[in-house]
Design an enzyme around this catalytic site. Sequence first.
Site: not given
Ligand code: TNX
Length: 518
Positions: A333
């Site tokens: 992300e």
């Molecule tokens: C996505 S899963 C994220 C996390 C969040 C999560 C909540 C991932 C690699 N990144 O930063 O906590 O969704 O479900």
Amino acid sequence: MEKIPALVLAVVAVLGTGACRGAPVVAPAPMSAPVAHRIIPAPASIMLAEADSFAITAATAIRVEAGSARVGEQLAEMLRTPTGFPVPVSAAGGSISLELTGAETLGEEGYELRITRDSVALVAHRAAGLFRGVQTLRQMLPPRIEAEESVQSRLPWKIPAGVIRDRPRFAWRGAMLDVARHFFTVQDVKQYIDAIALYKINVLHLHLSDDQGWRIEIASRPRLTQLGGSTQVGGGPGGFYTQREYAEIVRYAADRHITVVPEIDLPGHTNAALVAYPELSCGKQAPALYTGIRVGFSALCPGNEETYRLVDDVVRELAAITPGPYIHVGGDEVEALTPADYARFIERVQEIVTRHGKRMIGWEEVAKGRLRPSTIVQQWRSDSAAAAAVRQGVKLILSPASRAYLDMRYTRGTMLGLNWAGFVEVRDAYGWDPASFFPGVTEADVIGVEAPLWSETVKNMTAVQFMAFPRLPAIAEIGWSPAAAKDWESFRVRLAAQAPRWEMMGVNFHRSPQIPWP
Ligand code: TNX
């Protein structure tokens, strides 16, 4: 099987209730379910003679050899408290024996259990296999084996006779705990380790840093925890592990044959690090501490050499206190960098991790960089990212959010958790197969499965348990049991049989209407 043929071996079809498909949702109460119907994950092969059994008594002793002494002691501890029996452990003799004479084909974690009226022989090739076999024995005993005081008066302590031969389908069966959004104490983490060990989980992935908190002491960079560890989601006091405390978690997990994988999330999810070292953000402005739950806004500056000096300090210190072979570097992300800058950053971090003698793991986005074959990619959101990683020749850990995310809400009616990947009831968590879930990904590309528990909404252990149980056992079975053993009707009956055990252990759980709880 040498001593067994005298018994009439009732082949209990633990795996074979497939005829029940399409049956009404609520099955008969499973309180009297045969013992084979209690074991999760389902063993690869099980034959029980329920008419005959081995009883643990005041005379029961455990025979061990050098390599099995510790698991023998763990088994004895498990038996002593609830039974009140002395259960001595020695090389001299005993009706329960733990041996490392098992064939190499049992692998790191396989085991065989041969149970007759007079003896229990647990045989493995490695101590980890003995430990997994003890979890099977634990589940074959009545739930009151979990009692924390002597309930000796309520005899008998019986294990049905039979033969179990078992080994895992996948080498990696992980559970991830996010200790960054909300902090969990060493005691909390140990409690989680105890609960996951029962289902033969062998990896604990600790998400140790995020925008809201930096949770591991780095001696050469004290501000990371002094400033970055000082709060959490909602503005509580946060916290962090000293290196000594982290080592204690690693030791406790290793004693249960669980490998700790530490994650430092880079280059995004780094607001807490940037509070401590603002010169590492491209804007060089010190951000404020963050206690919300947005993602994607922070990033270390990839064009600044100081960034790689920090990464090197962190990875070097983490590698030194982590006996396991992996360091997870996040990579998810990142919205604040160009794709080219992101890819170059990941490739440099991969070199740093390699230089410190570890294998890199990253969330699926890291496949945008050029990866070494030893690197492992953790799929979470997209199927195309998983296929792209496979085309690079790397192996995958599968954590599809719509199935394996323990922080997703169960239903509209359960309020705890998020629902960006949908609602995930027990049957959703159980109803997928790693070898066929993604186009272009075959069984050989997958090293295993992992169930992440993100903690934006999860503030304490009662909540952790509610989210993990009963979905974690579903993921554990997908990772351990042979594909042919997958059977929802069998699983839901075996799951129902865990309830009295969890109640005895003080483990909170979601009373899913899909399960015929007693
Ligand atoms: C996505 S899963 C994220 C996390 C969040 C999560 C909540 C991932 C690699 N990144 O930063 O906590 O969704 O479900």
